[in-house]
Design a protein around this motif. Sequence first.
Motif, PDB file in Angstrom:
ATOM      1  N   GLN A 180      -5.180   9.913  -2.779  1.00 57.18           N
ATOM      2  CA  GLN A 180      -5.263  10.746  -1.585  1.00 57.18           C
ATOM      3  C   GLN A 180      -5.223  12.212  -1.986  1.00 57.18           C
ATOM      4  O   GLN A 180      -4.484  12.594  -2.886  1.00 57.18           O
ATOM      5  CB  GLN A 180      -4.099  10.449  -0.624  1.00 57.18           C
ATOM      6  N   ASP A 181      -5.998  13.028  -1.278  1.00 56.83           N
ATOM      7  CA  ASP A 181      -6.005  14.473  -1.506  1.00 56.83           C
ATOM      8  C   ASP A 181      -6.517  15.119  -0.227  1.00 56.83           C
ATOM      9  O   ASP A 181      -7.718  15.089   0.067  1.00 56.83           O
ATOM     10  CB  ASP A 181      -6.889  14.830  -2.696  1.00 56.83           C
ATOM     11  N   SER A 182      -5.607  15.673   0.549  1.00 55.07           N
ATOM     12  CA  SER A 182      -5.977  16.211   1.855  1.00 55.07           C
ATOM     13  C   SER A 182      -5.020  17.349   2.197  1.00 55.07           C
ATOM     14  O   SER A 182      -4.201  17.767   1.367  1.00 55.07           O
ATOM     15  CB  SER A 182      -5.920  15.102   2.910  1.00 55.07           C
ATOM     16  N   ARG A 183      -5.124  17.843   3.414  1.00 61.37           N
ATOM     17  CA  ARG A 183      -4.236  18.897   3.889  1.00 61.37           C
ATOM     18  C   ARG A 183      -3.744  18.539   5.287  1.00 61.37           C
ATOM     19  O   ARG A 183      -4.440  17.848   6.052  1.00 61.37           O
ATOM     20  CB  ARG A 183      -4.933  20.266   3.918  1.00 61.37           C
ATOM     21  N   THR A 184      -2.563  19.031   5.615  1.00 64.68           N
ATOM     22  CA  THR A 184      -2.010  18.753   6.943  1.00 64.68           C
ATOM     23  C   THR A 184      -2.855  19.382   8.052  1.00 64.68           C
ATOM     24  O   THR A 184      -2.658  19.061   9.224  1.00 64.68           O
ATOM     25  CB  THR A 184      -0.562  19.246   7.049  1.00 64.68           C
ATOM     26  N   ALA A 185      -3.790  20.241   7.711  1.00 63.96           N
ATOM     27  CA  ALA A 185      -4.718  20.790   8.705  1.00 63.96           C
ATOM     28  C   ALA A 185      -5.559  19.698   9.358  1.00 63.96           C
ATOM     29  O   ALA A 185      -6.101  19.902  10.457  1.00 63.96           O
ATOM     30  CB  ALA A 185      -5.623  21.838   8.060  1.00 63.96           C
ATOM     31  N   ASP A 186      -5.667  18.529   8.695  1.00 66.28           N
ATOM     32  CA  ASP A 186      -6.471  17.428   9.254  1.00 66.28           C
ATOM     33  C   ASP A 186      -5.684  16.586  10.265  1.00 66.28           C
ATOM     34  O   ASP A 186      -6.218  15.632  10.823  1.00 66.28           O
ATOM     35  CB  ASP A 186      -6.976  16.530   8.113  1.00 66.28           C
TER      36      ASP A 186
ATOM     37  N   ARG B 168      -1.042  14.846  -1.863  1.00 62.48           N
ATOM     38  CA  ARG B 168      -1.782  14.059  -2.850  1.00 62.48           C
ATOM     39  C   ARG B 168      -0.999  12.811  -3.238  1.00 62.48           C
ATOM     40  O   ARG B 168       0.238  12.807  -3.209  1.00 62.48           O
ATOM     41  CB  ARG B 168      -2.061  14.888  -4.097  1.00 62.48           C
ATOM     42  N   SER B 169      -1.725  11.769  -3.603  1.00 70.49           N
ATOM     43  CA  SER B 169      -1.104  10.565  -4.156  1.00 70.49           C
ATOM     44  C   SER B 169      -1.976  10.038  -5.281  1.00 70.49           C
ATOM     45  O   SER B 169      -3.189  10.297  -5.344  1.00 70.49           O
ATOM     46  CB  SER B 169      -0.916   9.485  -3.081  1.00 70.49           C
ATOM     47  N   SER B 170      -1.324   9.284  -6.186  1.00 63.64           N
ATOM     48  CA  SER B 170      -2.051   8.615  -7.258  1.00 63.64           C
ATOM     49  C   SER B 170      -1.357   7.301  -7.573  1.00 63.64           C
ATOM     50  O   SER B 170      -0.175   7.116  -7.269  1.00 63.64           O
ATOM     51  CB  SER B 170      -2.117   9.493  -8.515  1.00 63.64           C
TER      52      SER B 170
ATOM     53  N   PRO C 118      -2.998  10.899   5.294  1.00 65.94           N
ATOM     54  CA  PRO C 118      -4.440  11.155   5.247  1.00 65.94           C
ATOM     55  C   PRO C 118      -5.213   9.979   4.659  1.00 65.94           C
ATOM     56  O   PRO C 118      -4.647   8.957   4.291  1.00 65.94           O
ATOM     57  CB  PRO C 118      -4.539  12.396   4.365  1.00 65.94           C
ATOM     58  N   GLN C 119      -6.533  10.158   4.573  1.00 66.37           N
ATOM     59  CA  GLN C 119      -7.401   9.110   4.041  1.00 66.37           C
ATOM     60  C   GLN C 119      -7.100   8.854   2.576  1.00 66.37           C
ATOM     61  O   GLN C 119      -6.533   9.691   1.883  1.00 66.37           O
ATOM     62  CB  GLN C 119      -8.872   9.491   4.220  1.00 66.37           C
ATOM     63  N   GLY C 120      -7.500   7.649   2.115  1.00 67.98           N
ATOM     64  CA  GLY C 120      -7.363   7.310   0.703  1.00 67.98           C
ATOM     65  C   GLY C 120      -6.385   6.190   0.427  1.00 67.98           C
ATOM     66  O   GLY C 120      -6.055   5.947  -0.730  1.00 67.98           O
ATOM     67  N   VAL C 121      -5.908   5.504   1.470  1.00 65.25           N
ATOM     68  CA  VAL C 121      -5.021   4.368   1.249  1.00 65.25           C
ATOM     69  C   VAL C 121      -5.853   3.147   0.903  1.00 65.25           C
ATOM     70  O   VAL C 121      -7.080   3.162   0.976  1.00 65.25           O
ATOM     71  CB  VAL C 121      -4.131   4.105   2.489  1.00 65.25           C
ATOM     72  N   ALA C 122      -5.183   2.051   0.548  1.00 66.46           N
ATOM     73  CA  ALA C 122      -5.899   0.869   0.057  1.00 66.46           C
ATOM     74  C   ALA C 122      -6.483   0.022   1.178  1.00 66.46           C
ATOM     75  O   ALA C 122      -7.006  -1.051   0.908  1.00 66.46           O
ATOM     76  CB  ALA C 122      -4.982   0.023  -0.820  1.00 66.46           C
ATOM     77  N   LEU C 123      -6.407   0.490   2.431  1.00 65.97           N
ATOM     78  CA  LEU C 123      -7.151  -0.190   3.491  1.00 65.97           C
ATOM     79  C   LEU C 123      -8.642  -0.213   3.177  1.00 65.97           C
ATOM     80  O   LEU C 123      -9.359  -1.110   3.576  1.00 65.97           O
ATOM     81  CB  LEU C 123      -6.934   0.536   4.828  1.00 65.97           C
TER      82      LEU C 123
ATOM     83  N   ASP D 112       0.840  -1.197   0.000  1.00 69.76           N
ATOM     84  CA  ASP D 112       0.000   0.000   0.000  1.00 69.76           C
ATOM     85  C   ASP D 112       0.877   1.250   0.000  1.00 69.76           C
ATOM     86  O   ASP D 112       2.054   1.201   0.363  1.00 69.76           O
ATOM     87  CB  ASP D 112      -0.892  -0.031   1.254  1.00 69.76           C
ATOM     88  N   TRP D 113       0.308   2.366  -0.365  1.00 70.65           N
ATOM     89  CA  TRP D 113       0.985   3.661  -0.436  1.00 70.65           C
ATOM     90  C   TRP D 113       0.545   4.527   0.740  1.00 70.65           C
ATOM     91  O   TRP D 113      -0.547   4.365   1.280  1.00 70.65           O
ATOM     92  CB  TRP D 113       0.624   4.360  -1.743  1.00 70.65           C
TER      93      TRP D 113
END
Length: 208
Positions: A139-145, A130-132, A174-179, A50-51
């Motif tokens: 993934q697409d988020s901000r460190t504010a989370d 971000r990740s792809s 952040p959210q969006g990993v393959a879990l 996973d990434w």
Amino acid sequence: MVCIGQNYAAHAAESGSEPPARPIIFLKPPNTVVGPHDQVDIPRGSTKTDWEVELAVVIGRTARYLDNPQQALQHVAGCAVSNDVSERTFQLEHSGGQWSKGKSCATFNPLGPYLVPADEVPDLQNLRLRSSVNGEPRQDSRTADMIFSVAQLVHDLSHYMVLDPGDIINTGTPQGVALRPLPLPAPGDVMEIEIEGLGRQRQTLRSV
């Protein structure tokens, strides 16, 4: 290399966990670190590699028993993009109650391409990550989370270990990993991750 688990509120939620009350930590050995465009090895027996795009901070001054989080950023030399590659079967099913088996495989931490001085980053707590995989956004988020800020993490860690110059802290993903139900990377797939102002990485996966 010190890593923080479940440090984004939305990622904790997608993992089915309550946000932690204190930072969760695990360690990665030095041979996980490779260049930002090096190949990443899928380990033998892996079924769930996973990434994880993460903000990495590099310690510039020894931090030990810091009095408060306000002192912490004085001990950070700079920041970089980090991919905390993980093998979920090793991490969660072979774990024995801890995560290191799924985090410690060789090549499992591409780092860079730059070390950006901390004073050149306007706000560590407002960076876009971000990740792809194969060009498809993940993934697409901000460190504010983040649940615990960079300053809080350095302060907290300084009470459990001595942080020396050159030590690296991966501050969580952040959210969006393959879990969650997403296709898992396979040999030949390409992971790309980036953080606003810090650069972009690209790795191709291969079997070993």
